[in-house]
Design a protein around this motif. Structure first.
Motif, PDB file in Angstrom:
ATOM      1  N   THR A  61      26.732 -34.178 -23.558  1.00 46.33           N
ATOM      2  CA  THR A  61      26.975 -32.744 -23.462  1.00 46.33           C
ATOM      3  C   THR A  61      27.267 -32.349 -22.018  1.00 46.33           C
ATOM      4  O   THR A  61      26.530 -32.730 -21.105  1.00 46.33           O
ATOM      5  CB  THR A  61      25.760 -31.952 -23.975  1.00 46.33           C
ATOM      6  N   GLN A  62      28.339 -31.585 -21.830  1.00 47.23           N
ATOM      7  CA  GLN A  62      28.737 -31.123 -20.513  1.00 47.23           C
ATOM      8  C   GLN A  62      28.613 -29.600 -20.444  1.00 47.23           C
ATOM      9  O   GLN A  62      29.213 -28.886 -21.247  1.00 47.23           O
ATOM     10  CB  GLN A  62      30.188 -31.534 -20.212  1.00 47.23           C
ATOM     11  N   VAL A  63      27.820 -29.112 -19.503  1.00 48.08           N
ATOM     12  CA  VAL A  63      27.649 -27.676 -19.302  1.00 48.08           C
ATOM     13  C   VAL A  63      27.223 -27.463 -17.857  1.00 48.08           C
ATOM     14  O   VAL A  63      26.533 -28.299 -17.268  1.00 48.08           O
ATOM     15  CB  VAL A  63      26.605 -27.077 -20.276  1.00 48.08           C
ATOM     16  N   ARG A  64      27.653 -26.354 -17.260  1.00 47.45           N
ATOM     17  CA  ARG A  64      27.300 -26.044 -15.872  1.00 47.45           C
ATOM     18  C   ARG A  64      26.660 -24.654 -15.839  1.00 47.45           C
ATOM     19  O   ARG A  64      27.324 -23.657 -15.567  1.00 47.45           O
ATOM     20  CB  ARG A  64      28.550 -26.089 -14.992  1.00 47.45           C
ATOM     21  N   PRO A  65      25.378 -24.575 -16.141  1.00 43.60           N
ATOM     22  CA  PRO A  65      24.718 -23.266 -16.264  1.00 43.60           C
ATOM     23  C   PRO A  65      24.450 -22.612 -14.909  1.00 43.60           C
ATOM     24  O   PRO A  65      24.164 -23.287 -13.918  1.00 43.60           O
ATOM     25  CB  PRO A  65      23.401 -23.606 -16.966  1.00 43.60           C
ATOM     26  N   ARG A  66      24.548 -21.302 -14.898  1.00 41.47           N
ATOM     27  CA  ARG A  66      24.094 -20.504 -13.765  1.00 41.47           C
ATOM     28  C   ARG A  66      22.713 -19.962 -14.104  1.00 41.47           C
ATOM     29  O   ARG A  66      22.180 -20.208 -15.188  1.00 41.47           O
ATOM     30  CB  ARG A  66      25.050 -19.340 -13.513  1.00 41.47           C
ATOM     31  N   SER A  67      22.180 -19.199 -13.199  1.00 40.24           N
ATOM     32  CA  SER A  67      20.887 -18.571 -13.440  1.00 40.24           C
ATOM     33  C   SER A  67      20.978 -17.633 -14.639  1.00 40.24           C
ATOM     34  O   SER A  67      21.917 -16.838 -14.750  1.00 40.24           O
ATOM     35  CB  SER A  67      20.445 -17.781 -12.201  1.00 40.24           C
ATOM     36  N   GLY A  68      20.017 -17.741 -15.551  1.00 41.54           N
ATOM     37  CA  GLY A  68      19.978 -16.876 -16.712  1.00 41.54           C
ATOM     38  C   GLY A  68      20.800 -17.350 -17.889  1.00 41.54           C
ATOM     39  O   GLY A  68      20.882 -16.653 -18.902  1.00 41.54           O
ATOM     40  N   ALA A  69      21.396 -18.519 -17.783  1.00 43.32           N
ATOM     41  CA  ALA A  69      22.211 -19.038 -18.888  1.00 43.32           C
ATOM     42  C   ALA A  69      21.321 -19.482 -20.040  1.00 43.32           C
ATOM     43  O   ALA A  69      20.262 -20.081 -19.826  1.00 43.32           O
ATOM     44  CB  ALA A  69      23.051 -20.213 -18.409  1.00 43.32           C
ATOM     45  N   PRO A  70      21.727 -19.206 -21.277  1.00 43.55           N
ATOM     46  CA  PRO A  70      20.943 -19.659 -22.433  1.00 43.55           C
ATOM     47  C   PRO A  70      21.058 -21.169 -22.593  1.00 43.55           C
ATOM     48  O   PRO A  70      22.019 -21.782 -22.112  1.00 43.55           O
ATOM     49  CB  PRO A  70      21.592 -18.931 -23.609  1.00 43.55           C
ATOM     50  N   GLU A  71      20.106 -21.752 -23.245  1.00 47.31           N
ATOM     51  CA  GLU A  71      20.119 -23.198 -23.470  1.00 47.31           C
ATOM     52  C   GLU A  71      21.127 -23.546 -24.551  1.00 47.31           C
ATOM     53  O   GLU A  71      21.231 -22.864 -25.575  1.00 47.31           O
ATOM     54  CB  GLU A  71      18.727 -23.667 -23.877  1.00 47.31           C
ATOM     55  N   VAL A  72      21.871 -24.614 -24.324  1.00 51.85           N
ATOM     56  CA  VAL A  72      22.863 -25.059 -25.302  1.00 51.85           C
ATOM     57  C   VAL A  72      22.149 -25.492 -26.583  1.00 51.85           C
ATOM     58  O   VAL A  72      21.154 -26.220 -26.528  1.00 51.85           O
ATOM     59  CB  VAL A  72      23.693 -26.234 -24.740  1.00 51.85           C
ATOM     60  N   PRO A  73      22.637 -25.038 -27.745  1.00 55.16           N
ATOM     61  CA  PRO A  73      21.963 -25.391 -28.998  1.00 55.16           C
ATOM     62  C   PRO A  73      22.039 -26.885 -29.287  1.00 55.16           C
ATOM     63  O   PRO A  73      22.982 -27.566 -28.883  1.00 55.16           O
ATOM     64  CB  PRO A  73      22.726 -24.581 -30.050  1.00 55.16           C
ATOM     65  N   ASP A  74      21.047 -27.386 -29.971  1.00 55.50           N
ATOM     66  CA  ASP A  74      20.988 -28.786 -30.357  1.00 55.50           C
ATOM     67  C   ASP A  74      21.709 -28.936 -31.690  1.00 55.50           C
ATOM     68  O   ASP A  74      21.207 -28.502 -32.728  1.00 55.50           O
ATOM     69  CB  ASP A  74      19.537 -29.233 -30.470  1.00 55.50           C
ATOM     70  N   VAL A  75      22.908 -29.512 -31.657  1.00 51.84           N
ATOM     71  CA  VAL A  75      23.685 -29.699 -32.885  1.00 51.84           C
ATOM     72  C   VAL A  75      23.914 -31.190 -33.098  1.00 51.84           C
ATOM     73  O   VAL A  75      23.877 -31.984 -32.164  1.00 51.84           O
ATOM     74  CB  VAL A  75      25.033 -28.944 -32.834  1.00 51.84           C
ATOM     75  N   SER A  76      24.198 -31.551 -34.358  1.00 48.34           N
ATOM     76  CA  SER A  76      24.300 -32.966 -34.709  1.00 48.34           C
ATOM     77  C   SER A  76      25.730 -33.482 -34.760  1.00 48.34           C
ATOM     78  O   SER A  76      25.943 -34.670 -35.003  1.00 48.34           O
ATOM     79  CB  SER A  76      23.640 -33.199 -36.074  1.00 48.34           C
ATOM     80  N   ALA A  77      26.720 -32.618 -34.550  1.00 45.78           N
ATOM     81  CA  ALA A  77      28.118 -33.036 -34.645  1.00 45.78           C
ATOM     82  C   ALA A  77      28.424 -34.141 -33.640  1.00 45.78           C
ATOM     83  O   ALA A  77      27.889 -34.163 -32.522  1.00 45.78           O
ATOM     84  CB  ALA A  77      29.033 -31.841 -34.403  1.00 45.78           C
ATOM     85  N   LEU A  78      29.290 -35.067 -34.041  1.00 38.96           N
ATOM     86  CA  LEU A  78      29.674 -36.156 -33.147  1.00 38.96           C
ATOM     87  C   LEU A  78      30.435 -35.630 -31.932  1.00 38.96           C
ATOM     88  O   LEU A  78      30.389 -36.231 -30.852  1.00 38.96           O
ATOM     89  CB  LEU A  78      30.553 -37.168 -33.895  1.00 38.96           C
ATOM     90  N   SER A  79      31.119 -34.528 -32.103  1.00 36.01           N
ATOM     91  CA  SER A  79      31.916 -33.965 -31.026  1.00 36.01           C
ATOM     92  C   SER A  79      32.069 -32.469 -31.253  1.00 36.01           C
ATOM     93  O   SER A  79      32.209 -32.021 -32.392  1.00 36.01           O
ATOM     94  CB  SER A  79      33.289 -34.644 -30.994  1.00 36.01           C
ATOM     95  N   TRP A  80      32.044 -31.688 -30.163  1.00 37.30           N
ATOM     96  CA  TRP A  80      32.253 -30.249 -30.290  1.00 37.30           C
ATOM     97  C   TRP A  80      32.713 -29.645 -28.967  1.00 37.30           C
ATOM     98  O   TRP A  80      32.532 -30.235 -27.905  1.00 37.30           O
ATOM     99  CB  TRP A  80      31.001 -29.520 -30.792  1.00 37.30           C
TER     100      TRP A  80
END
Length: 398
Positions: A61-80
């Motif tokens: 999983t690739q994400v670049r959160p700033r302050s106050g960003a919500p947590e990325v949901p835990d999903v089971s898909a192979l790719s999204w």
């Protein structure tokens, strides 16, 4: 040997001087048109702070959160992928370029390729051979041979019922099955979708046919920019002509997030795009929704847990996250990152020649041609002087 050497030197000197004159004539105006201290090859405007596209090729999983960003949901898909349809910014992704069977989400690329060439009001009488070759177990809308349909009817059959029979007829009208696959491949490359390999335009399981969450997001975003595509993919229910004419039957979009069917809650603001399922691909979905002036595109490929409707719930959680995270994350890539850029070539030369011939001006607004003309005259005089000098030396040696 001396005579040969002298002759070669004479020709070389003349060629060199002539080249200098030509260079001044051609390049002088262009150089004069470029402000001092400017790199002509540098892009204009402020530099983008977006990360390179290679970040999306990393696993996980690739994400670049700033302050106050919500947590990325835990999903089971192979790719999204979660992307902003307006800017093309990818807000987060998981194995974005992993190549997987796309199932009927590939019909988005089919529509992008074929739809513009076929007028919606055109009527066509279906021939038997146009329905040949439909794969076993395919989803069908009920297209019948020897029956006349409007092109718009067939497209509703593609988008709502995912009808492979409708795809077969439209592909036939578009030049044939193999030709359509080749055109789809070209269209994918033109959009910067490099993970996609098209073998069966309807998305039917075919060895070697693949796409990716990234590419499907590219197709979905491009489709929303086409008014006909957007209208078809956002239609929840429609009528389809029955066999024999004079009657019709109801068809419903198989995208449960759009219709709210089968116990799946309709997603507020959903505007399309396309779902799919095959044995090899599992469940796949490209979904787009609009909220507060922002449109998001989400791709989910092959969830590994839950039942057949898990793909919708995982898409829902990713859409919710995307709308909440807007403004609180840095992009991890762009849906435009791999789109081919025009390269300098024959088509660019006329403009360059025109720029060279046009009256170029210096930074103060004074025409640059007087200085260029003077340089040309000086170069010509220098050429003549070199020729006379070399001729005298040759005569002395002879």
């Amino acid at each position: 040997m001396k005579i040969g050497s002298s002759s070669f030197s004479s020709r070389s000197a003349v060629s060199a001087c002539a080249l200098c004159v030509t260079g001044v004539l051609v390049l002088g105006p262009v150089a004069a048109a470029v402000p001092a201290g400017t790199d002509p090859g540098a892009p204009s405007g402020p530099r983008s702070s977006a990360p390179r596209a290679s970040l999306l090729y990393r696993s996980g999983t690739q994400v670049r959160p700033r302050s106050g960003a919500p947590e990325v949901p835990d999903v089971s898909a192979l790719s999204w992928v979660v992307a902003d349809a307006g800017s093309g910014a990818v807000l987060a992704a998981h194995d974005a370029h992993r190549r997987l069977p796309p199932a009927s989400t590939l019909k988005t690329l089919f529509a992008l390729t074929v739809l513009p060439a076929l007028p919606a009001g055109l009527r066509h009488r279906v021939r038997e051979e146009e329905l040949a070759g439909i794969g076993a177990g395919s989803s069908l809308v009920g297209v019948a041979e020897d029956h006349t349909y409007r092109i718009a009817d067939l497209w509703r059959g593609v988008f709502l019922s995912s009808g492979n029979d409708a795809v077969r007829v439209l592909a036939s009208l578009g030049g044939g099955w193999r030709s359509t696959a080749a055109r789809m491949q070209d269209k994918a490359r033109a959009l910067g979708a490099r993970d996609t390999r098209v073998l069966s335009p309807d998305g039917y399981d075919t060895p070697g046919q693949v796409s990716s969450a990234y590419d499907l997001a590219v197709f979905g975003r491009a489709g929303l920019r086409n008014a006909d595509f957007a209208r078809y993919c956002g239609t929840a229910e429609a009528k389809f002509p029955g066999r024999g004419g004079g009657w019709s039957y109801d068809i419903q979009n198989t995208n449960r997030l759009l219709t709210g069917a089968d116990g799946v809650d309709r997603y507020p603001g959903l505007i399309g795009v396309k779902n799919g399922y095959t044995t090899n691909a599992g469940h796949t979905l490209v979904a787009a929704a609009r909220r507060g002036g922002r449109t998001l595109v989400v791709t989910v490929m092959n969830p590994q847990s839950g039942g057949g409707f898990t793909v919708y719930e995982e898409a829902r959680s990713l859409l919710d996250w995307g709308f909440e995270a807007a403004g609180h994350v840095e992009p991890v890539g762009s849906l435009d990152a791999l789109k081919p850029r025009p390269l300098p070539g024959p088509r660019a030369r006329p403009a360059a020649v025109a720029a060279a011939v046009a009256p170029a001006r210096s930074g103060g607004g004074t025409p640059a041609w007087p200085a260029i003309t003077g340089a040309a005259v000086l170069g010509a005089a220098l050429t003549a002087w070199v020729i006379r000098l070399l001729n005298r030396r040759s005569a002395a040696r002879g």
